[in-house]
Each structure stands twice: as C-alpha cells, then as structure tokens.
Design a protein around this motif. Structure first.
Motif, PDB file in Angstrom:
ATOM      1  N   GLN A  17      -7.545   1.262   4.475  1.00 27.06           N
ATOM      2  CA  GLN A  17      -6.947   2.288   5.322  1.00 27.06           C
ATOM      3  C   GLN A  17      -5.549   1.848   5.773  1.00 27.06           C
ATOM      4  N   LEU A  18      -5.422   0.586   6.184  1.00 28.51           N
ATOM      5  CA  LEU A  18      -4.128   0.082   6.634  1.00 28.51           C
ATOM      6  C   LEU A  18      -3.109   0.083   5.492  1.00 28.51           C
ATOM      7  N   ILE A  19      -3.530  -0.281   4.300  1.00 24.85           N
ATOM      8  CA  ILE A  19      -2.616  -0.291   3.156  1.00 24.85           C
ATOM      9  C   ILE A  19      -2.152   1.131   2.839  1.00 24.85           C
ATOM     10  N   GLU A  20      -3.059   2.083   2.848  1.00 26.69           N
ATOM     11  CA  GLU A  20      -2.674   3.475   2.596  1.00 26.69           C
ATOM     12  C   GLU A  20      -1.713   3.975   3.678  1.00 26.69           C
ATOM     13  N   THR A  21      -1.987   3.623   4.914  1.00 23.75           N
ATOM     14  CA  THR A  21      -1.105   4.023   6.011  1.00 23.75           C
ATOM     15  C   THR A  21       0.269   3.374   5.853  1.00 23.75           C
ATOM     16  N   ALA A  22       0.297   2.117   5.434  1.00 26.71           N
ATOM     17  CA  ALA A  22       1.573   1.424   5.218  1.00 26.71           C
ATOM     18  C   ALA A  22       2.375   2.108   4.114  1.00 26.71           C
ATOM     19  N   LYS A  23       1.705   2.551   3.067  1.00 32.04           N
ATOM     20  CA  LYS A  23       2.413   3.251   1.990  1.00 32.04           C
ATOM     21  C   LYS A  23       2.986   4.577   2.487  1.00 32.04           C
ATOM     22  N   GLU A  24       2.254   5.258   3.355  1.00 33.38           N
ATOM     23  CA  GLU A  24       2.773   6.495   3.954  1.00 33.38           C
ATOM     24  C   GLU A  24       4.039   6.215   4.758  1.00 33.38           C
ATOM     25  N   ILE A  25       4.011   5.139   5.537  1.00 34.75           N
ATOM     26  CA  ILE A  25       5.188   4.773   6.338  1.00 34.75           C
ATOM     27  C   ILE A  25       6.368   4.469   5.421  1.00 34.75           C
ATOM     28  N   LEU A  26       6.129   3.711   4.351  1.00 30.59           N
ATOM     29  CA  LEU A  26       7.210   3.396   3.407  1.00 30.59           C
ATOM     30  C   LEU A  26       7.805   4.664   2.816  1.00 30.59           C
ATOM     31  N   ARG A  27       6.936   5.582   2.376  1.00 25.14           N
ATOM     32  CA  ARG A  27       7.410   6.831   1.769  1.00 25.14           C
ATOM     33  C   ARG A  27       8.213   7.672   2.755  1.00 25.14           C
ATOM     34  N   GLU A  28       7.695   7.783   3.966  1.00 23.37           N
ATOM     35  CA  GLU A  28       8.294   8.693   4.934  1.00 23.37           C
ATOM     36  C   GLU A  28       9.470   8.104   5.706  1.00 23.37           C
ATOM     37  N   CYS A  29       9.410   6.804   5.988  1.00 25.89           N
ATOM     38  CA  CYS A  29      10.383   6.205   6.910  1.00 25.89           C
ATOM     39  C   CYS A  29      11.188   5.055   6.316  1.00 25.89           C
ATOM     40  N   GLY A  30      10.761   4.507   5.183  1.00 26.67           N
ATOM     41  CA  GLY A  30      11.454   3.370   4.596  1.00 26.67           C
ATOM     42  C   GLY A  30      10.901   2.038   5.091  1.00 26.67           C
ATOM     43  N   ALA A  31      11.354   0.976   4.448  1.00 24.77           N
ATOM     44  CA  ALA A  31      10.824  -0.361   4.719  1.00 24.77           C
ATOM     45  C   ALA A  31      11.169  -0.871   6.107  1.00 24.77           C
ATOM     46  N   ASP A  32      12.314  -0.490   6.651  1.00 22.24           N
ATOM     47  CA  ASP A  32      12.699  -0.985   7.974  1.00 22.24           C
ATOM     48  C   ASP A  32      11.712  -0.543   9.049  1.00 22.24           C
TER      49      ASP A  32
END
Length: 193
Positions: A17-32
């Motif tokens: 779940q955390l990994i999927e959420t992290a990928k959503e953050i990367l897609r939507e907001c970028g690595a920063d």
C-alpha cells in the motif's frame, strides 16, 4: 477532532500500500514531494509506520526501484516464455516489454533516478539491477549470437543503455510506443546477430 483509526494490515500488505501511494505521489507531485512524512499522511498511517518500512527517503526510493524492476523482469520472463525461438521475435518481445514498462513507470523511474543521483547505495542498487537485466537479455539472445560471452555481455549492456534512452524519448513524447519498440528491437537484432 477525533483521529481516524488506522486499519491494521499485515506488514507485506501495508508495504505494498505504501509503495503504491509513493508512486501516486511521484506521478502527481514529483520526487521532491516524496518524503516519508508526506507518504504517511497520504496513506493514512503514522510516520513511525512509514519509517519502520523504509527507514529513510532513500530507502523508500530504493524499494520503489526494486518493485518496478521486479515487475518488469517478471513480465519479460513471462513474455519470453511465450515467444517463438527466433532472434527477431525475441528482440521484439524484449523491446516491446521494455517500452511497455516505460509507459507504465517512465516518469516515476526518471524522478526516482534523478532524486538519488550520486547516492552510493542507489548507485549500487541500480548497477545490480542493470547487471541482472543484462544477464537476462544476454541469456535470451545467446542462442542466436556467435559473439564470445564477454562481447555479448558488453553488447547487451549497450542495448540496455539504448533501451533506457529510447524509453526516455518515448516518455518525453518524442517517439510513439510502436516506433520506440521497433527501433529498439532493430538495435537488438543488429547488435547481437
């Protein structure tokens, strides 16, 4: 204001779940924007849970890299097991699978790589993942090549680099998925035949 209770999940499910959420953050907001605190908040868990799973932001990015590469490798192995045993078909499968994975994860992978450039642990992990990929494609094309093993490995390393570059062109909109796959397959055939 009452806090919402965090649903208890088994550790592997929580990590997924955390990994999927992290990928959503990367897609939507970028690595920063990808921090363990932001991840915890977005996933609806406490910060200690995020830290327990990944330790550091770099640990999270490395876990994401492993997850993406494992998915890619699994997909490639399955596709190769169903591919006719001739070099053009094998090259086409390797190329199509790589570009398909770039379509699924390209912007995330690039953001992660950029975020960890120069990090010694990430460099080690990326080299390990690259070596595994090179070995996989070398094993797939070896029956159709007359090159010495050391030369074939070097050519496959070059093909892996070309695959990354062509995938980057595709992700940036400079090539279609079909054109990227066809040209990568041609490089594979011409590089190892």
């Amino acid at each position: 204001m009452a806090k919402t209770a965090i649903r208890k999940l088994p550790k592997p499910e929580r990590r997924a779940q955390l990994i999927e959420t992290a990928k959503e953050i990367l897609r939507e907001c970028g690595a920063d924007a990808l921090t363990l605190g932001h991840l915890a908040e977005r996933a609806g868990v406490s910060k200690p849970i995020a830290y327990e799973h990944f330790g550091t932001r770099e640990g999270l990015l490395i876990a994401l890299s492993h997850e993406i590469e494992e998915r890619h490798t699994t997909k490639l192995k399955k596709a190769l097991s169903q591919t006719p045993a001739d070099l053009p078909s094998i090259a086409g499968t390797i190329a199509a699978t790589y570009i398909e994975c770039a379509a699924e994860n390209g912007s995330e992978w690039q953001a992660m790589s950029s975020a960890l450039r120069g990090n010694a642990e990430m460099d080690r992990v990326q080299q390990e993942l690259a070596d595994d990929y090179v070995a996989l494609i070398a094993a797939a094309v070896a029956p159709h090549s007359r090159l010495a093993d050391s030369d074939l490995r070097l050519r496959c390393a070059g093909i892996a680099g070309a695959a990354e570059t062509i995938a980057r062109e595709f992700v940036r909109g400079r090539a279609t998925e079909g054109d990227a796959a066809v040209n990568l397959a041609a490089l594979i055939v011409n590089g190892v035949a």
